[in-house]
Every structure is written in structure tokens, then in C-alpha cells.
Design a protein around this motif. Structure first.
Motif, PDB file in Angstrom:
ATOM      1  N   ASP A  94       0.914  -0.703  -0.216  1.00  0.00           N
ATOM      2  CA  ASP A  94      -0.122   0.251  -0.063  1.00  0.00           C
ATOM      3  C   ASP A  94       0.730   1.278   0.277  1.00  0.00           C
ATOM      4  N   ASN A  95      -0.284   2.165  -0.684  1.00  0.00           N
ATOM      5  CA  ASN A  95       0.962   3.947  -0.399  1.00  0.00           C
ATOM      6  C   ASN A  95       2.348   3.908   0.746  1.00  0.00           C
ATOM      7  N   GLU A  96       1.169   3.739   2.288  1.00  0.00           N
ATOM      8  CA  GLU A  96       1.818   4.184   3.494  1.00  0.00           C
ATOM      9  C   GLU A  96       3.120   3.696   3.583  1.00  0.00           C
ATOM     10  N   GLU A  97       2.751   1.906   2.825  1.00  0.00           N
ATOM     11  CA  GLU A  97       3.817   1.212   2.781  1.00  0.00           C
ATOM     12  C   GLU A  97       5.725   1.860   2.107  1.00  0.00           C
ATOM     13  N   LYS A  98       5.093   2.252   1.202  1.00  0.00           N
ATOM     14  CA  LYS A  98       5.909   2.711  -0.064  1.00  0.00           C
ATOM     15  C   LYS A  98       6.369   3.963   0.405  1.00  0.00           C
ATOM     16  N   VAL A  99       5.594   5.027   1.177  1.00  0.00           N
ATOM     17  CA  VAL A  99       6.141   5.951   1.555  1.00  0.00           C
ATOM     18  C   VAL A  99       7.543   5.558   2.752  1.00  0.00           C
ATOM     19  N   VAL A 100       6.886   5.202   3.961  1.00  0.00           N
ATOM     20  CA  VAL A 100       8.399   4.226   4.720  1.00  0.00           C
ATOM     21  C   VAL A 100       9.298   3.576   4.309  1.00  0.00           C
ATOM     22  N   THR A 136       1.425   4.412  16.553  1.00  0.00           N
ATOM     23  CA  THR A 136       0.877   3.314  15.886  1.00  0.00           C
ATOM     24  C   THR A 136       0.979   2.518  14.834  1.00  0.00           C
ATOM     25  N   GLN A 137       0.633   2.961  14.053  1.00  0.00           N
ATOM     26  CA  GLN A 137       0.930   3.130  12.960  1.00  0.00           C
ATOM     27  C   GLN A 137       2.458   2.606  12.670  1.00  0.00           C
ATOM     28  N   LEU A 138       2.801   3.453  12.391  1.00  0.00           N
ATOM     29  CA  LEU A 138       3.965   3.802  11.830  1.00  0.00           C
ATOM     30  C   LEU A 138       4.700   2.087  11.556  1.00  0.00           C
ATOM     31  N   ASN A 139       4.804   1.897  13.616  1.00  0.00           N
ATOM     32  CA  ASN A 139       5.539   0.387  14.614  1.00  0.00           C
ATOM     33  C   ASN A 139       4.681  -0.435  13.682  1.00  0.00           C
ATOM     34  N   LYS A 140       3.557  -0.354  12.873  1.00  0.00           N
ATOM     35  CA  LYS A 140       2.969  -1.203  12.976  1.00  0.00           C
ATOM     36  C   LYS A 140       3.302  -1.798  11.156  1.00  0.00           C
ATOM     37  N   ILE A 141       3.484  -0.454  10.700  1.00  0.00           N
ATOM     38  CA  ILE A 141       4.434  -0.906   8.756  1.00  0.00           C
ATOM     39  C   ILE A 141       5.600  -1.059   9.544  1.00  0.00           C
ATOM     40  N   LEU A 142       6.345  -0.681  10.241  1.00  0.00           N
ATOM     41  CA  LEU A 142       7.640  -0.890  10.352  1.00  0.00           C
ATOM     42  C   LEU A 142       8.269  -2.941  10.698  1.00  0.00           C
ATOM     43  N   LYS A 143       6.953  -2.787  11.468  1.00  0.00           N
ATOM     44  CA  LYS A 143       6.376  -4.543  11.725  1.00  0.00           C
ATOM     45  C   LYS A 143       6.177  -5.156  10.505  1.00  0.00           C
ATOM     46  N   ASN A 144       5.897  -4.335   9.918  1.00  0.00           N
ATOM     47  CA  ASN A 144       5.854  -5.975   8.394  1.00  0.00           C
ATOM     48  C   ASN A 144       6.362  -5.686   7.202  1.00  0.00           C
ATOM     49  N   LEU A 145       6.828  -4.345   7.269  1.00  0.00           N
ATOM     50  CA  LEU A 145       7.977  -4.628   6.463  1.00  0.00           C
ATOM     51  C   LEU A 145       9.740  -5.508   7.202  1.00  0.00           C
ATOM     52  N   GLU A 146       9.944  -5.453   8.381  1.00  0.00           N
ATOM     53  CA  GLU A 146      10.810  -6.286   8.940  1.00  0.00           C
ATOM     54  C   GLU A 146      10.324  -7.775   8.893  1.00  0.00           C
ATOM     55  N   THR A 147       9.620  -8.100   9.066  1.00  0.00           N
ATOM     56  CA  THR A 147       9.020  -9.533   9.005  1.00  0.00           C
ATOM     57  C   THR A 147       8.783  -9.899   7.219  1.00  0.00           C
ATOM     58  N   LYS A 148       8.940  -9.187   6.469  1.00  0.00           N
ATOM     59  CA  LYS A 148       8.838  -9.385   5.186  1.00  0.00           C
ATOM     60  C   LYS A 148      10.424  -9.236   4.006  1.00  0.00           C
TER      61      LYS A 148
END
Length: 293
Positions: free
Chosen positions: A77-83, A109-121
Motif C-alpha cells: 500500500d501507499n503508506e508502506e511505499k512511503v516508509v 501506532t501506525q508507523l510501528n505496524k508498518i515497520l514491523k510488517n516490512l521487517e517481517t517481509k
């Protein structure tokens, strides 16, 4: 039709190095409907031709290097692309989460979730910095952290390897002394002696590498750092060459202390009271007797 719209948008975006906002695109392509513009941008994002950043409340569209392929999935999603883009900008020195938050304008909260997702991937990773033990920096998963972050060869899990540095210091000095001793044995004159007793960083690096005492790969810069500590200790000198490089040479060890300093009298605090008679005499001095024994 979408492809044509996408190419028009890409041309405008490529013409603005810092990235184009929606306002920039609207002004440059005033005849293009907003819906068509959105569809064209989505095509470019899916192709990986542009990246999306966030500056304040505005989205920035920036052209990407065609030879540089992003590991980010097309369905992100766009937020993941931004981060991801913000982390990518940090390079191998990484970026603090505070800076990511400021640039992305996302709540924690939102940023931590996105960072965690990107780390998991396994798209990004968190690395502890020696500059701040309680903080982490984020960088792309496939990058090797810069020395300013890890501390280089002298740190292990953020702890300075004192013993390792001491061993390297001793072995570098040993090599310099061996080189000097070899030059002294040849007795070819002072100029030849000075030249033959000098060592380049490359020579010291080979000597340490051949010893196999380091579990990590050390480059010439690492060994020059150690050689400088030998110089600071007063055991070697650093000599500038005509080509701008430096060589190192062991210096003579200090002369043995003269006999007066070695004997107790040389450091006796009451020597001015010592005489042939009285309470303080050389004959009755316990320190003198111990030294003679």
C-alpha cells in the motif's frame, strides 16, 4: 490510454528532481481529468517507475532510477511505499524512527505496524547503533551497516573490544620492532637503515592477516588506526612520504635508568637527612639492605 497518460505524468515528474506534488501535476497537465491522473500514477507506481514520499500533508511523486529495482512488492500500500522510500534514503547509515515519523507524518501506532510488517517481509531491518545504545536505526535489509553505526571491527554487540585492540597493538609494534632489528643487523649506513626499518600499512596488514588472530576481516584503514595508537604510545613514529602516504617505524626504547635512580637513594624522600651518623644512615637503611640482597 492509461499508458499514454502514465507517460505524460512520468515526463513531468522526471522534470522535477525533488519530486512533483499533485499541484505540480495539475498545473503542468491542466487538461487532464483528476481521475485520469490518479489512474496514471497508479500505473507508474505498479511499474516501479516512480516512488511516493510524504512531506507534511502533501504527497511527493519522484522518478526512480530505471536500473534500480525496488524489493518492495507491487501490492504494497501507499503508506508502506512511503516508509520504505524514507528508509531507503537513509542508506547504510540508517534512519531513526523519529525521523521516519516526521517525514511520513504517520502516528506512532501506525508507523510501528508498518515497520514491523516490512521487517517481517525482510525488506528492512533494525540495527543498534553504538552512538545510542537504547536506539535503533532502520535500513534496507540487504545493506551492510556503516562503521559509524556498528563501530567497525572494534565493537562486538556494542561493546568495545579492549583486549582485541591491545593484542593488535602489541603485534603491530612487534612487527615494527622486527623490521628495525633486521635493518640494524645489515649495518648499511644511517640512510639505508632508516629506509629499511620503515613499514607501510600494507606490510603490517599482511603480517596481521597471516597471523590469523582476528575473527573479523580487517582492512588497511583498521590497521592504520592501530598503528596510530602505537605512535601515540611513544613506541613508533609516523613519517610522511613524498607521495602523501605514511610509513611507520619503531623508535628506540628508553635508555635503562642510571644506577642512582635504580638504587633506593635515587628516590628516597629523606635522603637530605642521610649521613654517617644519626637515625638515617646508609649502614642501617633497610631499603639499601634489601636492594643489595
Amino acid at each position: 490510454m492509461e499508458a499514454e497518460v502514465a507517460q505524460l505524468l512520468l515526463a513531468v515528474i522526471q522534470g522535477i528532481p525533488g519530486g512533483a506534488t499533485n499541484d505540480d501535476l495539475s498545473k503542468a497537465l491542466s487538461d487532464m481529468p483528476a481521475g485520469s491522473r490518479v489512474e496514471g500514477l497508479n500505473v507508474l507506481l505498479k511499474q516501479g517507475s516512480i516512488e511516493i514520499l510524504k512531506k507534511g500533508d502533501k504527497l511527493i511523486y519522484r522518478a526512480k532510477d530505471p536500473e534500480k529495482k525496488s524489493a518492495l512488492p507491487k501490492d504494497a500500500d501507499n503508506e508502506e511505499k512511503v516508509v520504505y522510500s524514507i528508509v531507503e534514503e537513509g542508506g547504510n547509515k540508517g534512519i531513526w524512527i523519529r525521523d521516519i515519523r516526521m517525514k511520513s507524518n504517520l502516528n506512532m501506532t501506525q508507523l510501528n505496524k508498518i515497520l514491523k510488517n516490512l521487517e517481517t517481509k525482510k525488506l528492512i531491518k533494525a540495527v543498534k547503533s553504538v552512538n545510542a545504545s537504547k536506539k535503533k536505526v532502520y535500513m534496507l535489509y540487504n545493506l551492510e551497516a556503516d562503521r559509524s553505526v556498528t563501530g567497525g571491527a572494534w565493537y562486538q554487540d556494542q561493546d568495545f573490544e579492549v583486549e582485541f585492540v591491545d593484542v593488535l597493538n602489541q603485534q603491530c609494534l612487534r612487527f615494527l620492532q622486527m623490521k628495525r632489528e633486521g635493518a640494524e643487523k645489515k649495518r648499511d649506513g644511517p640512510l639505508a637503515f632508516k629506509q629499511m626499518s620503515c613499514c607501510t600499512v600494507k606490510e603490517v596488514h599482511k603480517f596481521i592477516s597471516d597471523l590469523g588472530i582476528s575473527k573479523v576481516n580487517l582492512d588497511e584503514d583498521d590497521l592504520e588506526t592501530i598503528l596510530k595508537t602505537v605512535v601515540y604510545d611513544g613506541s613508533a613514529e609516523r613519517i610522511l612520504q613524498s607521495d602523501g602516504t605514511y610509513v611507520y617505524r619503531a623508535v628506540n626504547l628508553p635508555l635503562p635508568a642510571p644506577g642512582l635512580v635504580q638504587m633506593p637513594c635515587g628516590i628516597c624522600p629523606v635522603i637530605k637527612n642521610c649521613s654517617n651518623c644519626g637515625d638515617v644512615t646508609a649502614i642501617n637503611c633497610q631499603y639499601m639492605n634489601d636492594w643489595l640482597d
